[in-house]
Design a protein around this motif. Structure first.
Motif, PDB file in Angstrom:
ATOM      1  N   THR A   3    -134.477  -5.936  45.473  1.00  0.00           N
ATOM      2  CA  THR A   3    -134.663  -4.688  46.240  1.00  0.00           C
ATOM      3  C   THR A   3    -135.504  -4.957  47.455  1.00  0.00           C
ATOM      4  OG1 THR A   3    -134.602  -3.429  44.205  1.00  0.00           O
ATOM      5  CG2 THR A   3    -135.544  -2.297  46.129  1.00  0.00           C
ATOM      6  N   VAL A   4    -136.477  -5.762  47.352  1.00  0.00           N
ATOM      7  CA  VAL A   4    -137.351  -6.085  48.474  1.00  0.00           C
ATOM      8  C   VAL A   4    -136.569  -6.809  49.561  1.00  0.00           C
ATOM      9  CG1 VAL A   4    -139.387  -7.400  49.212  1.00  0.00           C
ATOM     10  CG2 VAL A   4    -139.425  -6.109  47.088  1.00  0.00           C
ATOM     11  N   ILE A   5    -135.794  -7.759  49.115  1.00  0.00           N
ATOM     12  CA  ILE A   5    -134.991  -8.524  50.082  1.00  0.00           C
ATOM     13  C   ILE A   5    -134.037  -7.627  50.822  1.00  0.00           C
ATOM     14  CG2 ILE A   5    -133.269 -10.350  50.306  1.00  0.00           C
ATOM     15  CD1 ILE A   5    -134.565 -11.705  47.869  1.00  0.00           C
ATOM     16  N   LEU A   6    -133.454  -6.672  50.065  1.00  0.00           N
ATOM     17  CA  LEU A   6    -132.499  -5.756  50.669  1.00  0.00           C
ATOM     18  C   LEU A   6    -133.207  -4.894  51.721  1.00  0.00           C
ATOM     19  CD1 LEU A   6    -129.668  -4.561  50.745  1.00  0.00           C
ATOM     20  CD2 LEU A   6    -130.336  -2.998  48.898  1.00  0.00           C
ATOM     21  N   ALA A  11    -134.318  -3.410  57.451  1.00  0.00           N
ATOM     22  CA  ALA A  11    -135.287  -3.217  58.549  1.00  0.00           C
ATOM     23  C   ALA A  11    -134.951  -4.102  59.739  1.00  0.00           C
ATOM     24  CB  ALA A  11    -136.723  -3.511  58.028  1.00  0.00           C
ATOM     25  N   VAL A  12    -134.553  -5.330  59.427  1.00  0.00           N
ATOM     26  CA  VAL A  12    -134.194  -6.236  60.522  1.00  0.00           C
ATOM     27  C   VAL A  12    -133.002  -5.711  61.302  1.00  0.00           C
ATOM     28  CG1 VAL A  12    -133.340  -8.550  61.047  1.00  0.00           C
ATOM     29  CG2 VAL A  12    -135.175  -8.259  59.411  1.00  0.00           C
ATOM     30  N   VAL A  13    -132.015  -5.195  60.573  1.00  0.00           N
ATOM     31  CA  VAL A  13    -130.821  -4.670  61.242  1.00  0.00           C
ATOM     32  C   VAL A  13    -131.174  -3.480  62.121  1.00  0.00           C
ATOM     33  CG1 VAL A  13    -128.588  -3.571  60.827  1.00  0.00           C
ATOM     34  CG2 VAL A  13    -129.280  -5.522  59.447  1.00  0.00           C
ATOM     35  N   VAL A  14    -132.009  -2.565  61.541  1.00  0.00           N
ATOM     36  CA  VAL A  14    -132.400  -1.376  62.332  1.00  0.00           C
ATOM     37  C   VAL A  14    -133.151  -1.784  63.614  1.00  0.00           C
ATOM     38  CG1 VAL A  14    -133.830   0.697  62.327  1.00  0.00           C
ATOM     39  CG2 VAL A  14    -132.427   0.145  60.342  1.00  0.00           C
ATOM     40  N   LEU A  15    -134.072  -2.707  63.514  1.00  0.00           N
ATOM     41  CA  LEU A  15    -134.843  -3.160  64.683  1.00  0.00           C
ATOM     42  C   LEU A  15    -133.909  -3.806  65.712  1.00  0.00           C
ATOM     43  CD1 LEU A  15    -138.024  -4.654  62.949  1.00  0.00           C
ATOM     44  CD2 LEU A  15    -137.846  -2.542  64.268  1.00  0.00           C
ATOM     45  N   GLY A  16    -132.932  -4.527  65.247  1.00  0.00           N
ATOM     46  CA  GLY A  16    -131.995  -5.153  66.192  1.00  0.00           C
ATOM     47  C   GLY A  16    -131.191  -4.133  66.935  1.00  0.00           C
TER      48      GLY A  16
END
Length: 400
Positions: A3-6, A11-16
């Motif tokens: 779950t943490v990894i997901l 978050a990375v996708v949203v920031l990108g």
């Protein structure tokens, strides 16, 4: 763990995605233009020298102040003095004694028509009424006047009838005698300039415009100087701009002092000052030239009377000379009559008697005013004013 990894991946996708949106919006905005670079300034071409057209000025050698020759401080600057006008040379006028005799030829050239006409008529074989009428016409045409003409014709008719013979010499002698009676030989024609009880003598010259009055005054000064008198001239003609200058020029030529006033000033004041200075200078004669005036102008004639009254505060006038233009003939008698009423004329000066004038005016004006002709003008020359001599005048009329 998964779950943490997901969550990290999300978050990375949203920031990108957010980073892409920001970059896209910045690209859409136009950036301001960069500031302009400083232009290269080029110096304008130099003004061309004269004759160089549009060439670039050349370097020319220049002298320093040490190399320039300056005038020494001790050398004075010479300023030329304006030339001093030379005083006019004083002339010696022609003697007045016998002057009319010397001018007789000039007079006879213009007056012989009267004498020759009469002699021709009187020389006819038969002197009938028609001939005597022609004699009368000849005399009237010569401005002798009606009454003097009647007297002369009556005396001639009587004497020719008594004599019987009529040779040319007898007729000339007869005519000469009768003309001399009309002109008058027993009249004192001297210009009064030497009063017994005082000095100077005072002479006032009057007349209408254009009769040669100022010129006559100047010529009269020459006559007096020629007779050994000292003269002061009074330029009381303050209305005509050149009158005072003209009179002063006449005076300077014979060494006579001229008293003048401001242009358009009071003529009586100038006349008064002239007599005053004449007394102070102890001269023999003061000649006062007055302004020419029409005899029909009452105000001007009254002013002439004022000049006379003011002068007489010093002393009585010795002479009042009326200048008449002889060419005006009988018209001049009207002028003479009015002037005589205002200032008590004592003598006549007839000018221009060498021109188209008729010699009979001498007889007519004397008869009209009851005063003698004292001077006559016979030309434009400085010494062409002569004392009137009846014998010389009549001889010029009838010729030799």
């Amino acid at each position: 763990m998964e779950t943490v990894i997901l969550a990290v991946v999300i978050a990375v996708v949203v920031l990108g995605a957010l980073g892409g949106l920001v970059v896209g919006s910045r690209r859409k905005k136009s950036l301001p233009p960069p500031p302009p670079a400083a232009p290269d300034i080029t110096a304008p071409p130099a003004e061309p020298h004269v004759g160089d057209e549009a060439e670039t000025p050349r370097d020319e050698p220049r002298r320093t102040i040490e190399e320039v020759d300056l005038p020494g401080g001790s050398t004075p600057v010479v300023v030329a003095e304006p030339p001093v006008p030379e005083a006019p040379a004083i002339e010696i006028p022609e003697p007045t004694a016998g002057r009319l005799v010397r001018l007789r030829a000039r007079l006879s050239r213009s007056q012989n028509a009267l004498g020759k006409g009469l002699l021709t008529l009187l020389s006819r074989e038969h002197l009938d009424e028609e001939t005597w009428e022609e004699v009368e016409d000849t005399l009237l045409t010569a401005d002798v006047g009606v009454q003097p003409t009647t007297e002369l014709v009556d005396r001639l008719r009587e004497r020719v009838k008594v004599l019987g013979t009529r040779t040319p010499d007898e007729l000339r002698g007869l005519l000469r005698e009768e003309l001399l009676k009309l002109v008058g030989t027993d009249v004192d024609r001297a210009v009064k300039t030497e009063p017994e009880d005082r000095k100077p003598g005072i002479v006032m010259v009057v007349g209408v415009n254009g009769t040669g009055k100022t010129t006559t005054t100047g010529k009269l000064a020459r006559v007096l100087v020629a007779d050994g008198r000292t003269v002061v001239l009074g330029a009381a003609d303050t209305f005509r701009a050149a009158a005072a200058d003209q009179l002063q020029t006449w005076g300077e030529r014979v060494g006579a002092h001229t008293v003048r006033g401001p242009e358009a000033g009071d003529p009586a004041s100038v006349a008064f000052d002239a007599v005053k200075e004449g007394k102070e200078m102890d001269v023999d004669v003061v000649l006062i030239d007055t302004a020419g005036r029409l005899h029909t102008k009452t105000g001007l004639m009254d002013e002439l009377g004022k000049v006379k009254r003011v002068v007489e505060k010093h002393a009585p006038l010795d002479e009042v000379l009326l200048v008449l233009d002889a060419t005006t003939g009988q018209n001049g008698l009207v002028q003479a009559r009015v002037f005589a009423e205002v200032v008590d004329i004592t003598g006549i000066v007839l000018t221009k008697l060498d021109g188209t004038a008729k010699g009979g005016i001498v007889i007519a004006v004397q008869r009209e005013l009851g005063v003698p002709v004292k001077l006559i003008g016979l030309g434009e020359g400085a010494d062409d004013l002569a004392p009137f001599e009846p014998e010389a005048f009549v001889d010029a009329l009838i010729g030799e």
